[in-house]
Write a protein that holds these residues in place. Structure first.
Motif: not given
Length: 509
Positions: A243, A267, A299, A302, A430
């Motif tokens: 991401v 994001g 991924e 976050y 994210e």
């Protein structure tokens, strides 16, 4: 040594000489590349080599202590990567090192073309550990100056690249799709003595009709001919999803000197096909290009957005935040701003992004008067009923509008109708929205009546004054004059009680 056991595509950069990486060119049987750039191979482990003397630190930042200094050319196993820092194993030590000074190499499988000595170092002056038999498969961890660091039969050492060849992954017959790993010549016959029909670009998909003796009969762009199997691979099915941590350029090559193919919003999800040094070859919405790894995280790295109903920052005086949501109504915006100005109060406005697009002058006026603008979604939907892809589009599209129209990137999110679930919070995190802001006092100013009671200016004011406590967040709306009329007594009474008015961003870390 514990392996990362991640199947990723990596790039083995091949140059005649590079002062940055220190990797020298080596020759492989059947080489037929139009321009020598790199060979793309597959790795079981993420093995990288230092490109300079590099500090191994106790944590992911220069403020952490140095555990050891890894000499230039040292091979390390990468366990994980976050931002620009990698968690690595060096010898028996585990620590952190900056990815900018490590280049990713292959752990490709190669085959010996003769009985081959495995030595303790990369030259014939080193002693022989063992003899690897002709036709044996070995794991190549890294290469330099015509030598490969290899693993075979539980032993690790060095062998000459002159007697190693790439293992073909293609059956001798049958059609399949393969991908070029360099700019590759298509010839009229299966050897370098035949003339070149065309050059197939790096990363192109070709149909392989058959193969024999290291050559493939291929179809590409309406042409049929022969290309070396050494620079064809099966398509990658990557599970390395990352991401973007900021708005990030997707480029046509692995440096800032290459042209920009697309701008990926903060994001955005990308599939990483391979990594070399600080650059990743990625697939973004069907576009293949390169992006800097310093702005890509795995991924799930976050944390989900944190829901708050009150401020989090302690202060010496009591604090309170007035917030106003905007969905469609706009007529009361200027009277509301004038009233806040009269009383010297700065507030937080959670605006629907399409409201901002429809009323850019009003949104700019809110900013001009010193108030905070934050995100209230794109379309004001019931987000718990949406798919993850639909939720993500709400965030990416709304964030883009705030940036394009107002030049700001909101950091706080208020969900429409106060509805959210784990998926909404995950995507919000994210997208860089650390906090999802609810409220501790709902004035219900949107209603005409509630439980048989008229919702007028007096009701709104009394609701706030009856319930106000330190760090409260008050919910109101841009829509009704009764809300504007409720402000004078509300604000003055709260000031008299010792409250200081703050924006929500001022009340969170």
């Amino acid at each position: 040594m514990k392996s990362a056991f991640r199947k990723v595509a990596v790039l083995l950069v091949v140059f005649v000489f590079s002062s940055l990486t220190g990797v020298h060119m080596f020759n492989l049987t059947g080489r037929d590349i139009n321009k020598d750039r790199y060979i793309e191979v597959f790795a079981e482990d993420d093995i990288r080599v230092t490109t300079a003397d590099l500090n191994l630190r106790s944590g992911p930042g220069t403020q952490y202590s140095v555990i050891a200094v890894m000499p230039k050319g040292t091979s390390v196993t990468v366990l994980s990567v976050s931002g620009s820092w990698a968690k690595v194993i060096y010898g028996s030590k585990e620590g952190y090192a900056h990815t900018a000074y490590m280049t990713q190499v292959s752990t490709q499988i190669m085959v010996t073309t003769a009985n081959l000595n495995m030595r303790t170092g990369p030259s014939t002056s080193y002693s022989v550990i063992r003899v690897i038999p002709n036709g044996a498969e070995v794991k190549v961890l890294s290469t330099s100056n015509g030598w490969a660091r290899v693993v075979y039969g539980g032993s690790e050492g060095y062998s000459s690249l002159s007697y190693l060849k790439l293992k073909s992954t293609l059956p001798s017959t049958g059609e399949t799709i393969m991908v070029t790993t360099a700019n590759l010549n298509m010839r009229t016959g299966p050897s370098t003595s035949y003339s070149v029909i065309r050059v197939i670009p790096l990363g192109a998909e070709v149909k392989v009709l058959s193969s024999s003796n290291g050559w493939a009969r291929v179809l590409y762009g309406g042409s049929e001919g022969y290309s070396s199997l050494s620079y064809l691979r099966l398509p990658v099915t990557s599970t390395d999803i990352r991401v973007t941590t900021e708005e990030l350029n997707l480029r046509s090559g692995p440096s800032v000197s290459y042209s920009i193919i697309a701008v990926m919003p903060k994001g955005a999800k990308v599939t990483v096909l391979s990594v070399s040094g600080s650059w990743a070859k990625v697939n973004y919405q069907g576009k293949i290009g390169y992006a800097h790894t310093g702005y890509l995280v795995k991924e799930g790295t976050y944390a989900s957005s944190t829901v708050i109903t009150k401020g989090l920052v302690n202060a010496s005086t009591k604090q309170i935040a007035l917030t106003f949501d905007a969905g469609w109504e706009f007529e009361t915006t200027l009277p509301l701003l004038d009233m806040l100005d009269q009383h010297g109060v700065k507030a937080t406005f959670f605006l629907r992004a399409l409201w901002v697009k429809d009323h850019p002058d009003l949104a700019k006026e809110i900013l001009k008067r010193g108030h905070s603008i934050q995100n209230h979604s794109l379309t004001h939907p019931h987000m718990r009923e949406m798919t993850e892809a639909e939720i993500r589009k709400e965030f990416t599209d709304s964030t883009a509008i705030f940036k394009n129209v107002l030049g700001i990137t909101p950091a706080l999110f208020r969900p429409p109708f106060g509805e959210y679930n784990d998926t909404v919070l995950k995507v919000a995190g994210e997208q860089g929205y650390k906090y999802t802001v609810m409220w501790s006092i709902d004035t219900i100013d949107w209603a005409t009546t509630y439980n048989g009671v008229n919702i007028d200016a007096k009701y709104i004011t009394d609701k706030v004054l009856d319930r106000a406590t330190d760090k409260d967040i008050v919910l109101m709306h841009i829509a009704y004059m009764k809300t504007v009329d409720a402000l004078p007594r509300m604000i003055q009474t709260l000031k008299d009680r010792g409250y200081t008015f703050k924006t929500v961003p001022q009340m969170v870390p």
